[in-house]
Design a protein around this motif. Structure first.
Motif, mmCIF file in Angstrom:
data_model
loop_
_atom_site.group_PDB
_atom_site.id
_atom_site.type_symbol
_atom_site.label_atom_id
_atom_site.label_comp_id
_atom_site.label_asym_id
_atom_site.label_seq_id
_atom_site.Cartn_x
_atom_site.Cartn_y
_atom_site.Cartn_z
ATOM 1 N N LEU A 41 -56.093 -53.518 -71.209
ATOM 2 C CA LEU A 41 -56.733 -52.361 -70.563
ATOM 3 C C LEU A 41 -57.675 -52.843 -69.460
ATOM 4 C CD1 LEU A 41 -57.791 -50.306 -73.737
ATOM 5 C CD2 LEU A 41 -55.878 -49.808 -72.195
ATOM 6 N N PRO A 42 -57.731 -52.127 -68.333
ATOM 7 C CA PRO A 42 -58.740 -52.479 -67.322
ATOM 8 C C PRO A 42 -60.124 -52.094 -67.833
ATOM 9 C CG PRO A 42 -57.644 -50.429 -66.724
ATOM 10 C CD PRO A 42 -56.958 -50.937 -67.968
ATOM 11 N N PHE A 43 -61.158 -52.593 -67.172
ATOM 12 C CA PHE A 43 -62.505 -52.139 -67.523
ATOM 13 C C PHE A 43 -62.603 -50.648 -67.248
ATOM 14 C CE2 PHE A 43 -64.027 -56.630 -66.606
ATOM 15 C CZ PHE A 43 -64.226 -56.912 -67.941
ATOM 16 N N TYR A 44 -63.249 -49.956 -68.158
ATOM 17 C CA TYR A 44 -63.452 -48.519 -67.962
ATOM 18 C C TYR A 44 -64.207 -48.279 -66.646
ATOM 19 C CZ TYR A 44 -65.418 -43.986 -67.970
ATOM 20 O OH TYR A 44 -65.772 -42.747 -67.542
ATOM 21 N N ASN A 45 -63.733 -47.295 -65.888
ATOM 22 C CA ASN A 45 -64.388 -46.944 -64.617
ATOM 23 C C ASN A 45 -64.272 -45.431 -64.447
ATOM 24 O OD1 ASN A 45 -64.981 -46.395 -61.934
ATOM 25 N ND2 ASN A 45 -63.936 -48.206 -61.147
ATOM 26 N N GLN A 46 -65.393 -44.778 -64.360
ATOM 27 C CA GLN A 46 -65.383 -43.309 -64.288
ATOM 28 C C GLN A 46 -64.630 -42.808 -63.053
ATOM 29 O OE1 GLN A 46 -69.265 -41.554 -64.666
ATOM 30 N NE2 GLN A 46 -68.452 -39.475 -64.881
ATOM 31 N N ASP A 47 -64.573 -43.632 -61.995
ATOM 32 C CA ASP A 47 -63.871 -43.215 -60.767
ATOM 33 C C ASP A 47 -62.388 -42.943 -61.016
ATOM 34 O OD1 ASP A 47 -66.176 -43.495 -59.321
ATOM 35 O OD2 ASP A 47 -65.675 -45.477 -58.517
ATOM 36 N N ILE A 48 -61.809 -43.615 -62.022
ATOM 37 C CA ILE A 48 -60.352 -43.468 -62.238
ATOM 38 C C ILE A 48 -60.016 -42.773 -63.555
ATOM 39 C CG2 ILE A 48 -59.689 -45.404 -60.749
ATOM 40 C CD1 ILE A 48 -59.337 -47.085 -63.367
ATOM 41 N N ARG A 93 -63.472 -40.259 -73.227
ATOM 42 C CA ARG A 93 -63.598 -39.405 -72.044
ATOM 43 C C ARG A 93 -62.385 -38.492 -71.882
ATOM 44 N NH1 ARG A 93 -68.296 -38.782 -69.613
ATOM 45 N NH2 ARG A 93 -67.197 -38.605 -67.614
ATOM 46 N N VAL A 94 -62.533 -37.485 -71.048
ATOM 47 C CA VAL A 94 -61.500 -36.531 -70.634
ATOM 48 C C VAL A 94 -60.920 -35.798 -71.849
ATOM 49 C CG1 VAL A 94 -59.524 -36.121 -69.116
ATOM 50 C CG2 VAL A 94 -61.051 -38.049 -68.655
#
Ligand SMILES: Cc1cc2nc3c(=O)[nH]c(=O)nc-3n(C[C@H](O)[C@H](O)[C@H](O)COP(=O)(O)O)c2cc1C
Length: 182
Positions: A41-48, A93-94
Motif C-alpha cells: 500500500l502507498p502511504f496514506y494521503n488525503q489528496d488521493i 476514511r471515505v
C-alpha cells in the motif's frame, strides 16, 4: 467464515506470519483465511483518498467482503508497526469499511510481555470514529504470544499451551460473532 488477516510484519521469517500460517491450517475449513498485502500500500494521503490507486481499492474491497478481520502484529517500540497504522488509516476514511467489523487481535514478540503495549494501543486505534470496529473484548481473550522465537518452528506454532489457548479464543470469537450481531 471468510476471514481477512492483516499481519503487521513484512519480514520473511516473521513470527507473526508463523502465527497466521498456523491459524490458516488449524481452523480450516471453518475459517477461510486470506491475507492482505499491506506492504504494497502507498502511504496514506488525503489528496488521493477519493480516487485511490487500484491496490488500495482492492484492499478496501477485501475488508468489505470479509466476515471478520484478524490482526496479527508485532510490537515496535511499544506500539504497532507503521505499516499497520498506514493500512488502518486507509481503512478509516471515505467508506469506513471497518465500522462494525468483527475483529480479533493477536500478536507475537520475542519479549516477555508478548505485544501487550501494541495491542492496548491497537484497541484504542480501532475504537476511533473512522474505524469503530467491533473488537472481541479483552477479558480472557488477549493472545499475547511472548518468547515467540521459542514457540515457532519451521513457520508453525509448536507450543501446545499456546495452541490450546488459541483454540479457546477462536471458539469464543466464533460464538461472539454469532450471538452479538449489531
Ligand atoms: C523496530 C523494532 C522495534 C521493536 N520493538 C519491540 C517492542 O517494543 N516490544 C517488544 O516486545 N519487541 C520489540 N521488538 C522485537 C520484536 O518482538 C521481534 O523482532 C519480533 O520478532 C518481531 O515480529 P516478527 O517476527 O513478526 O517480525 C522490536 C523489533 C523491531 C525490529
Amino acid at each position: 467464515m471468510n476471514v481477512l488477516a492483516i499481519v503487521g510484519s513484512l519480514r520473511n521469517e516473521s513470527l507473526n506470519s508463523c502465527v497466521l500460517e498456523t491459524l490458516k491450517e488449524r481452523y480450516a475449513p471453518e475459517w477461510s483465511i486470506s491475507a492482505a498485502d499491506i506492504g504494497s500500500l502507498p502511504f496514506y494521503n488525503q489528496d488521493i483518498e477519493l480516487s485511490p490507486p487500484p491496490i488500495v481499492k482492492a484492499f478496501l474491497e477485501q475488508v468489505t467482503e470479509a466476515e471478520a478481520v484478524i490482526i496479527v502484529t508485532p510490537e515496535y517500540n511499544w506500539s504497532i508497526p507503521g505499516v499497520l497504522k498506514n493500512a488502518l488509516d486507509w481503512l478509516s476514511r471515505v467508506e469506513k469499511v471497518m465500522v462494525g467489523k468483527p475483529v480479533l487481535i493477536m500478536g507475537a514478540s520475542t519479549g516477555m510481555i508478548g505485544t501487550l503495549r501494541a495491542q492496548t494501543h491497537l484497541r484504542q486505534i480501532l475504537s476511533s470514529p473512522g474505524l469503530n470496529a467491533r473488537v472481541l473484548p479483552p477479558g480472557g481473550n488477549e493472545v499475547l504470544i511472548n518468547l515467540a522465537d521459542r514457540k515457532c518452528r519451521d513457520g508453525r506454532l509448536i507450543n501446545e499451551e499456546t495452541l490450546s489457548f488459541l483454540d479457546q479464543v477462536v471458539n469464543r470469537f466464533n460464538n461472539w460473532i454469532k450471538t452479538n450481531k449489531p
